[in-house]
Scaffold this motif. Sequence first.
Motif, PDB file in Angstrom:
ATOM      1  N   LYS A 252       0.840  -1.258  -0.093  1.00  9.73           N
ATOM      2  CA  LYS A 252      -0.047  -0.081   0.072  1.00  9.73           C
ATOM      3  C   LYS A 252       0.971   1.443  -0.037  1.00  9.73           C
ATOM      4  N   ASP A 285     -10.652  -1.935   3.219  1.00  7.26           N
ATOM      5  CA  ASP A 285      -9.618  -2.274   2.381  1.00  7.26           C
ATOM      6  C   ASP A 285      -9.469  -1.156   1.290  1.00  7.26           C
ATOM      7  N   GLN A 287      -8.455   0.712  -2.200  1.00 15.38           N
ATOM      8  CA  GLN A 287      -7.570   0.626  -3.165  1.00 15.38           C
ATOM      9  C   GLN A 287      -7.600   1.887  -4.089  1.00 15.38           C
TER      10      GLN A 287
END
Length: 362
Positions: A252, A285, A287
């Motif tokens: 990340k 999560d 993205q």
Amino acid sequence: MSEILPEELAVEILARLSIKDLSRFRCVCKTWRNLINHRRFAEMYRAISPAKFVAFYDNGLYLLDVEGKNQVTKTPCKLDFPLDLSMIDESTCVLHCHGTLCVTLKNHTLMVWNPFSNQFKIVPNPGLYRDSNILGFGYDPVSDGYKLVTFIDRRDATTAQVFEFKTGSWRESVRIPCPDWHYRERRGTFLDQYLYWIAYRSNVDRFILCFDLSNHEYRKFPLPVYNQAVTWSWLGVKSQKLCITEYEPREKKIQISVMEKTGSWNKNINFSVSNLFSVRDRIWDYQVDFVSFTKKNDLVVTFTGYNNNVDAESKERTKKKVLLYKTGADTFEQVRFCNSVTGFQFLVEYVETPVIIDRIFI
């Protein structure tokens, strides 16, 4: 005009007005009309105008100003799309050049459109155009004309098709003997007289494909050597240089590199996405969906977060955030549009221009 106001000062004042105001001031006198319509004035206007962003939302196209004066809540501006809205959806590809947009339509055709003059033109299908074909839209200073580029895949090669607005027709151009190339993003990045795409044949054979709008030739440039395996990458422009933003999903991390004139890459920005979210937000999560630089070289990043908690309501399983990274201050701020960005899909950066481009709409 020179007896009342020096032309240099008039230009400085006019260049800071809105497009709507300039449209009215064209009617003041012939001198002002010629000044506002001049290409040098358009270049100056683009240089000082902030970058906005075109987004798809609620079956329409909106203009989003992430650097507006109101730092708390931004107000999206819905664009007056000239055709039936059923012709576009979330899969629509939008490209931008000098204040004019190129929009893909559902019937496998293309449309060029200036949102402020509301002029538009349907571009004929080159014959083998499909929704998967990559596209580029840019200006060729050598011929002083605007061009569209698409690549048509054939059995033994890929052929570039170029639409020249001066002639109003497509013509077959360079033949690329590698039909198995794939592309990270369908939309090409325009800089100077070139179009760029990230292309690859495998995770270890990745490169940048550069197409010259003047001579219709192509070249290949290497990607930064320190991150050849990254698959989430976006091309952009920073300080009039080609740059690449790379996102490593496992760690990340986002890193941005700028290409110098020599073709070498300099790592410019490197930060961890995890540090951008509060402890409460880390159940999502996140993205990266979209990245782009503003005219001030600040970075706009849009994230979509996913929550697989089976007890959550369906509408709560995804969450979107837009962050503006101030490169000079090394700080982040969250951007809100009417207190919510849910549903907004960022498509392309956009800079207004006062020129009605006769080289396109003829």
